[in-house]
Design an enzyme around this catalytic site. Structure first.
Site: not given
Ligand code: GLU
Length: 436
Positions: A111, A223, A225-228
């Protein structure tokens, strides 16, 4: 799960270690294996300097944590957030290693972050930061080494700037060095909705198995955003009743149900990274002209009467302080690390089922894997193929976790950790890193 002592100062990484320690008690691993699973393999840090629009220089701490590459190249997003310090990035990198193992894709975990507030930055400044990040960490990145992706506050556009910077620096064609890119520059169909879709497949399975009627299930989502945001639309489309949503400015509630498609359209039109307070926010009720809707805080949102609660924003929101007050019977963690170990104990006692982050939000990295495969092979998959394979992988991961939870009398979080950790250890043993 055994009750945990409240630690003096809990941080994302101590919270991860608490859960890890609890799972270690339940699975049979050697001391050497536990040690390797407890600390990142590498930590890279730098300071990024850019010229702001007003001509002044600004500096930001930046990190890339490489937790484990036992099962394949490090994989995980880059977050732009003022609180994304080294401790948080370490925890998120560790969760990525477990997540990729739970869904069985050939990656490890990593990360990254830049400790900046994108809401205070212009588009040009954001591009400067994105390119500077790649210049700082390029030697540690690459399709076979460490493959980043979007995370909180980072977008396909930012991934494109990053790939472009990397290709310029290395004078190479490197479509698989980063995922979550725009379709026009090496992205995959279905990546934008993947995190939500992955969680949606799990919910669908749970609802079908128990023969529940979606319209009778009230859903609260933190949230947008993209996920929510995508999750709200998917669930609304499948007939669930979305009673509350929120973003970083606050939330809205209507016991009769909300129309997330309208909210999303409004946000898309008015929401800007540097938007003024509440403009383009889900709580901008006056401008959205919504009736029967009540404004609520993000804290109130978590305690609303509902059946399904979906934290899809940041970590550490369901804690010892509010876990008792949660009404939902099911929590699906689209955010990373939203529930503390102390809250987990309380929720378990209350009989609340928690589908943990390392399983619930693994759809994002799963379609990142498809994008990586396409980047390496030059193929372009159809949306149907992406969706079909995502569903297959998510459901097989869910069933493996459910089986482990049932057979070994574990919570879903413990079971997901157990499944993931065992797979990482199998790879470490096969590679001769530890004795088999
Ligand atoms: N940021 C996303 C996660 O926390 C996706 C990570 C990725 O696709 O490598 O799973």
């Amino acid at each position: 799960m055994t009750p945990t002592k409240t630690s003096k100062k809990s941080t994302p990484y101590t919270r991860f270690q608490t859960t890890l320690g609890e799972v270690f008690e339940k699975i049979d691993l050697s001391a050497a294996e536990r040690k390797l699973l407890s600390e990142p393999q590498a930590i890279h840090r730098d300071t990024i300097t850019i010229k702001k629009d007003d001509g002044k220089k600004a500096t930001y701490p930046a990190f890339r944590v490489q937790f484990s590459n036992a099962r394949g190249p490090y994989k995980g997003g880059i977050r732009f957030h003022p609180e994304a310090d080294l401790d948080e990035v370490k925890a998120l990198a560790a969760l990525m290693a477990i997540k990729t193992a739970v869904v069985g894709i050939p990656f490890g975990g990593g990360k990254g972050s830049v400790q900046c507030d994108p809401k205070d930055l212009s588009k040009r400044e954001l591009q400067e930061i994105s390119r500077a990040y790649i210049r700082a960490f390029a030697p540690h990145l690459g399709a076979d080494i460490d493959c980043p992706a979007p995370d909180v506050n980072t977008t396909p556009e930012i991934m494109a700037w990053m790939r472009d910077e990397y290709e310029k620096m290395t004078k190479s064609y490197a479509p698989a060095m980063i995922t979550g890119k725009p379709l026009a520059y090496g992205g995959s169909l279905g990546r934008d909705t993947a995190t939500a879709r992955g969680g949606f497949f799990i919910l669908q399975e749970l609802v079908e198995r128990d023969a529940l009627d979606p319209s009778e299930l009230r859903v609260v989502i933190q949230g947008f955003g993209n996920a929510g945001g995508h999750m709200a639309e998917l669930l609304h489309g499948a007939g669930f009743t979305i009673v509350a949503v929120s973003d970083s400015h606050g939330g809205i509630y209507n016991a009769e149900g909300l129309d997330p498609v309208r909210i999303e359209k409004y946000k898309r039109k008015n929401g800007t990274v540097a938007g003024e307070y509440c403009t383009g926010s889900v709580c901008d009720l006056e401008r959205m002209k919504m009736d029967g809707v009540q404004r609520i805080t993000n804290e109130e949102l978590l305690e609303l009467p509902c059946d399904i609660l979906i934290p899809a924003a940041l970590d550490n929101v369901i804690t010892e302080a509010n876990a008792k007050k949660i009404h939902a019977k099911l929590i699906l963690e689209l955010a990373n690390g939203p529930t503390t170990p102390e809250a987990d104990v309380i929720l378990e006692k209350k009989g609340v089922k928690v589908i943990p982050d390392v399983l619930a939000n693994a759809g994002g990295v799963t379609v990142s894997y498809f994008e990586w495969v396409q980047g390496r092979s030059g193929e372009q998959w159809t949306a149907e193929r992406v969706d079909h394979d995502l569903k297959r992988i998510m459901l097989s991961a869910f069933r493996a976790v459910r089986r482990t939870a049932y057979r070994e009398k574990m919570t879903y979080r413990e079971a997901a950790f157990a499944v993931g950790l065992r797979r990482i250890v199998e790879a470490m043993r096969a590679r001769g890193w530890v004795e088999s």
